[in-house]
Design a protein around this motif. Structure first.
Motif, PDB file in Angstrom:
ATOM      1  N   ARG A  87       0.848  -1.187   0.000  1.00 42.61           N
ATOM      2  CA  ARG A  87       0.000   0.000   0.000  1.00 42.61           C
ATOM      3  C   ARG A  87       0.892   1.249   0.000  1.00 42.61           C
ATOM      4  NH1 ARG A  87      -3.200  -3.745   0.874  1.00 42.61           N
ATOM      5  NH2 ARG A  87      -1.538  -4.670   2.078  1.00 42.61           N
ATOM      6  N   ILE A  88       0.427   2.298  -0.669  1.00 38.94           N
ATOM      7  CA  ILE A  88       1.259   3.494  -0.848  1.00 38.94           C
ATOM      8  C   ILE A  88       1.744   4.006   0.508  1.00 38.94           C
ATOM      9  CG2 ILE A  88       1.281   5.859  -1.760  1.00 38.94           C
ATOM     10  CD1 ILE A  88      -1.091   4.840  -3.619  1.00 38.94           C
ATOM     11  N   SER A  89       0.850   3.967   1.490  1.00 43.86           N
ATOM     12  CA  SER A  89       1.201   4.499   2.807  1.00 43.86           C
ATOM     13  C   SER A  89       2.300   3.675   3.485  1.00 43.86           C
ATOM     14  CB  SER A  89      -0.044   4.527   3.695  1.00 43.86           C
ATOM     15  OG  SER A  89      -0.644   3.239   3.696  1.00 43.86           O
ATOM     16  N   ASP A  90       2.486   2.429   3.067  1.00 42.25           N
ATOM     17  CA  ASP A  90       3.512   1.568   3.676  1.00 42.25           C
ATOM     18  C   ASP A  90       4.876   1.686   3.002  1.00 42.25           C
ATOM     19  OD1 ASP A  90       1.948   0.457   5.645  1.00 42.25           O
ATOM     20  OD2 ASP A  90       1.305  -1.257   4.428  1.00 42.25           O
ATOM     21  N   GLY A 107       2.777   2.664  -5.129  1.00 42.14           N
ATOM     22  CA  GLY A 107       3.246   1.666  -4.157  1.00 42.14           C
ATOM     23  C   GLY A 107       4.061   0.555  -4.802  1.00 42.14           C
ATOM     24  N   ASN A 108       4.568   0.776  -6.022  1.00 42.65           N
ATOM     25  CA  ASN A 108       5.275  -0.257  -6.790  1.00 42.65           C
ATOM     26  C   ASN A 108       6.765   0.090  -6.893  1.00 42.65           C
ATOM     27  OD1 ASN A 108       4.949  -1.311 -10.323  1.00 42.65           O
ATOM     28  ND2 ASN A 108       6.243  -2.099  -8.710  1.00 42.65           N
ATOM     29  N   LEU A 109       7.587  -0.776  -6.262  1.00 40.60           N
ATOM     30  CA  LEU A 109       9.027  -0.518  -6.199  1.00 40.60           C
ATOM     31  C   LEU A 109       9.793  -1.568  -6.992  1.00 40.60           C
ATOM     32  CD1 LEU A 109       9.232  -0.002  -2.331  1.00 40.60           C
ATOM     33  CD2 LEU A 109       8.922   1.755  -4.080  1.00 40.60           C
ATOM     34  N   HIS A 110      10.720  -1.118  -7.835  1.00 36.81           N
ATOM     35  CA  HIS A 110      11.610  -2.048  -8.524  1.00 36.81           C
ATOM     36  C   HIS A 110      12.933  -2.080  -7.766  1.00 36.81           C
ATOM     37  CE1 HIS A 110       8.732  -2.462 -11.641  1.00 36.81           C
ATOM     38  NE2 HIS A 110       8.856  -1.253 -12.110  1.00 36.81           N
ATOM     39  N   LEU A 111      13.248  -3.245  -7.233  1.00 34.28           N
ATOM     40  CA  LEU A 111      14.519  -3.438  -6.535  1.00 34.28           C
ATOM     41  C   LEU A 111      15.431  -4.218  -7.465  1.00 34.28           C
ATOM     42  CD1 LEU A 111      16.476  -3.819  -4.077  1.00 34.28           C
ATOM     43  CD2 LEU A 111      15.126  -5.838  -3.485  1.00 34.28           C
ATOM     44  N   VAL A 137       7.169  -8.851   2.304  1.00 34.21           N
ATOM     45  CA  VAL A 137       6.030  -8.478   1.447  1.00 34.21           C
ATOM     46  C   VAL A 137       4.743  -9.066   2.026  1.00 34.21           C
ATOM     47  CG1 VAL A 137       4.993  -8.754  -0.841  1.00 34.21           C
ATOM     48  CG2 VAL A 137       7.445  -8.333  -0.639  1.00 34.21           C
ATOM     49  N   ARG A 138       4.822 -10.338   2.414  1.00 35.75           N
ATOM     50  CA  ARG A 138       3.636 -10.996   2.955  1.00 35.75           C
ATOM     51  C   ARG A 138       3.170 -10.292   4.238  1.00 35.75           C
ATOM     52  NH1 ARG A 138       2.749 -17.122   3.393  1.00 35.75           N
ATOM     53  NH2 ARG A 138       4.958 -17.288   3.846  1.00 35.75           N
ATOM     54  N   ALA A 139       4.139  -9.916   5.082  1.00 32.69           N
ATOM     55  CA  ALA A 139       3.782  -9.281   6.354  1.00 32.69           C
ATOM     56  C   ALA A 139       2.983  -8.005   6.116  1.00 32.69           C
ATOM     57  CB  ALA A 139       5.046  -8.984   7.153  1.00 32.69           C
ATOM     58  N   ARG A 140       3.229  -7.347   4.996  1.00 30.75           N
ATOM     59  CA  ARG A 140       2.471  -6.115   4.694  1.00 30.75           C
ATOM     60  C   ARG A 140       1.324  -6.376   3.727  1.00 30.75           C
ATOM     61  NH1 ARG A 140       5.468  -1.844   6.899  1.00 30.75           N
ATOM     62  NH2 ARG A 140       7.557  -2.616   7.365  1.00 30.75           N
ATOM     63  N   ARG A 141       1.014  -7.631   3.488  1.00 33.29           N
ATOM     64  CA  ARG A 141      -0.051  -8.011   2.550  1.00 33.29           C
ATOM     65  C   ARG A 141       0.169  -7.338   1.193  1.00 33.29           C
ATOM     66  NH1 ARG A 141      -5.085  -6.513   3.893  1.00 33.29           N
ATOM     67  NH2 ARG A 141      -4.321  -4.820   5.160  1.00 33.29           N
ATOM     68  N   GLY A 142       1.422  -7.392   0.772  1.00 33.77           N
ATOM     69  CA  GLY A 142       1.785  -6.779  -0.510  1.00 33.77           C
ATOM     70  C   GLY A 142       1.825  -7.810  -1.621  1.00 33.77           C
ATOM     71  N   SER A 143       2.403  -7.416  -2.763  1.00 37.21           N
ATOM     72  CA  SER A 143       2.458  -8.318  -3.911  1.00 37.21           C
ATOM     73  C   SER A 143       3.903  -8.558  -4.335  1.00 37.21           C
ATOM     74  CB  SER A 143       1.680  -7.730  -5.089  1.00 37.21           C
ATOM     75  OG  SER A 143       1.848  -8.578  -6.212  1.00 37.21           O
ATOM     76  N   ILE A 144       4.208  -9.825  -4.644  1.00 34.61           N
ATOM     77  CA  ILE A 144       5.559 -10.168  -5.112  1.00 34.61           C
ATOM     78  C   ILE A 144       5.724  -9.789  -6.585  1.00 34.61           C
ATOM     79  CG2 ILE A 144       5.929 -12.035  -3.460  1.00 34.61           C
ATOM     80  CD1 ILE A 144       5.352 -13.883  -6.048  1.00 34.61           C
TER      81      ILE A 144
END
Ligand code: 2HG
Ligand code: ZN
Length: 457
Positions: A337-340, A370-374, A402-409
């Motif tokens: 999420r953008i806020s995270d 909320g989309n980061l390229h590492l 990612v899972r802890a923040r309910r994000g997307s891989i």
């Protein structure tokens, strides 16, 4: 197999030479074996139906292939599959100015669709660095995002209808370009983002919209990533944003070394934000810039004075992926999420720094979504295998965060082969079981892009 394929296609549209297999069997990833059995170039929906039926009868697998610009191995053929290229299905079929819907074959190149819209005073808003090569079928298969999502959404939002050939060889017309259609399950949306695992997208009805007003591009130097969202909020309150992107100084240095563009301004910052907004808001943007400097969030900044300068500023962001490609990066396409974002980025940055203090890390992406390229870059003295092996040691911990923040891989590149084994970090066992069931409905014999997205059952 060649004989059976030549019963469907003229001989010159069935290719099996090692050179051709090497070209059409791979996408922009470089870490998977490339071993297709053949490449075919259909020109009609009927030919696609025929090759799909043949695959079911003869028991071989099919890999749909567009512009092959994918970064997750979704279009790689590693196991003797027949690659089905859409290069010859690249016609715009129809345009209705009242509906503002263009119907095109799946092999139309994204930039061609954008030009087609512009020639009619309209706009196709999905855009990314690879739009000059990627095809609309591939964009649909991955629900491609890109640089304007903050304002215009994803590919999914522009698809008014799809013609598909299922893995069983059945032709479905989904939604037929309608705006409203309340008749049950919308199968169109199952095929969007399915990575070719349910069937082929062969034609699409794509909505266009009125051309946007003139735009300005601004690049800002930002000291702390934690200030990035305050900058975003300030500009969102003042102007109509079309993009809010970011990149690190290390990413910038690679573009400067690779492309003939200047630094945005003399001073350096650890991070940069790139904003695009309606030119009518320029005065408000300049006032907001002053306010963000006064708040201590922004050090320096520049706003485009011409289209050429706007383009040069965009190159600083869009040129990154290509400029680091020779370093065969370990890539990640994460979203939260953008806020995270600030806390998440700090956490991952710390994790990577602790494990790999000797490796160069490039951050960039669509921070406003909320989309980061590492990207972790391979040192020249390490082999590709040893490098990926080292990087993959951190993958479980990374995806756990990612899972802890309910994000997307995978925010926008797709799961393909690259992220397949990590899908459970973003989707529950119940969801994955249902996805498998859906696949069996559309592709009962498992001929469509096997091993992508879902591991073979
Ligand atoms: C981008 O945003 C593309 O530039 C490529 O999605 C990202 O190379 C990457 O990791
Ligand atoms: Zn991206």
């Amino acid at each position: 197999m060649r004989q059976a394929l030549e019963d469907i296609f003229p001989a010159e549209r069935v290719r099996t030479s090692p050179e051709d297999l090497g070209v059409w069997g791979v996408d922009w990833t470089r870490s998977f074996p490339v071993a297709p059995g053949a490449v075919v170039f259909p020109e009609t929906v009927e030919e696609i139906v025929a090759v799909t039926r043949l695959a079911n009868e003869a028991g071989f697998a099919l890999v749909p292939s567009g512009g092959r610009t994918g970064l997750s191995g979704g279009a790689v053929a590693s196991n003797g599959e027949v690659v089905v290229s859409f290069d010859r299905m690249n016609r715009v079929l129809d345009f209705n100015p009242v509906d503002r819907v263009v119907r095109c074959e799946a092999g139309v190149v994204t930039a061609r669709l954008q030009e087609y819209a512009a020639e009619r005073g309209l706009f196709y808003p999905v855009d990314f660095a690879s739009s000059g090569s990627s095809q609309v079928g591939g964009n649909i298969a991955t629900n491609a995002g890109g640089i304007k999502v903050i304002r215009y959404g994803l590919t999914r939002d522009w698809i008014a209808g799809l013609k598909v050939v299922t893995g069983a060889g059945e032709v479905l017309d989904c939604n037929n370009g309608l705006v409203k259609n309340a008749t049950g399950y919308d199968l169109r949306h199952l095929f969007i983002g399915a990575e070719g695992t349910l069937g082929f997208v062969v034609e699409a009805d794509i909505r266009l919209l009125e051309a946007p007003p003139p735009q300005r591009v601004m690049v800002l130097g930002v000291e702390r990533i934690s200030d990035m969202l305050d900058v975003l909020r300030s500009f969102q309150a003042a102007v109509t944003l079309s993009a809010f992107e970011f990149f690190s100084e290390s990413a910038l240095q690679h573009v400067l070394a690779h492309r003939d563009v200047p630094r945005p301004f003399a001073s350096r910052a650890p991070y940069y934000a790139l904003l695009e907004f309606d030119a009518a808001g320029e005065e408000a943007a300049l006032e907001t810039f002053e306010a963000t400097v006064a708040a201590g969030w922004v050090g320096d900044g520049v706003v485009s004075r011409s289209d050429a300068q706007a383009q040069a500023l965009w190159t600083l962001r869009e040129g990154i992926s290509e400029s680091i490609a020779p370093r065969t990066p370990y890539k990640n396409d994460l979203s939260v999420r953008i806020s995270d974002v600030p806390e998440f980025l700090d956490e991952i940055d710390r994790m990577v720094g602790e494990h790999y203090p000797d490796l160069e890390v490039c951050w960039y992406g669509h921070i406003g979504d909320g989309n980061l390229h590492l990207n972790i870059l391979k040192p020249d003295d390490l082999s590709i295998d040893a490098f990926y092996e080292r990087c993959h040691r951190i993958s479980p911990a990374l995806f756990e965060a990612v899972r802890a923040r309910r994000g997307s891989i995978s925010a926008e590149h797709g799961v393909g082969l690259l992220k397949r084994d990590f899908l459970p970090f973003s989707r529950s066992p119940a969801e994955i079981a249902l996805m498998r069931s859906v696949k069996r409905v559309f592709d009962p014999n498992g001929v469509m892009n096997p091993g992508k997205l879902l591991a073979d059952a």
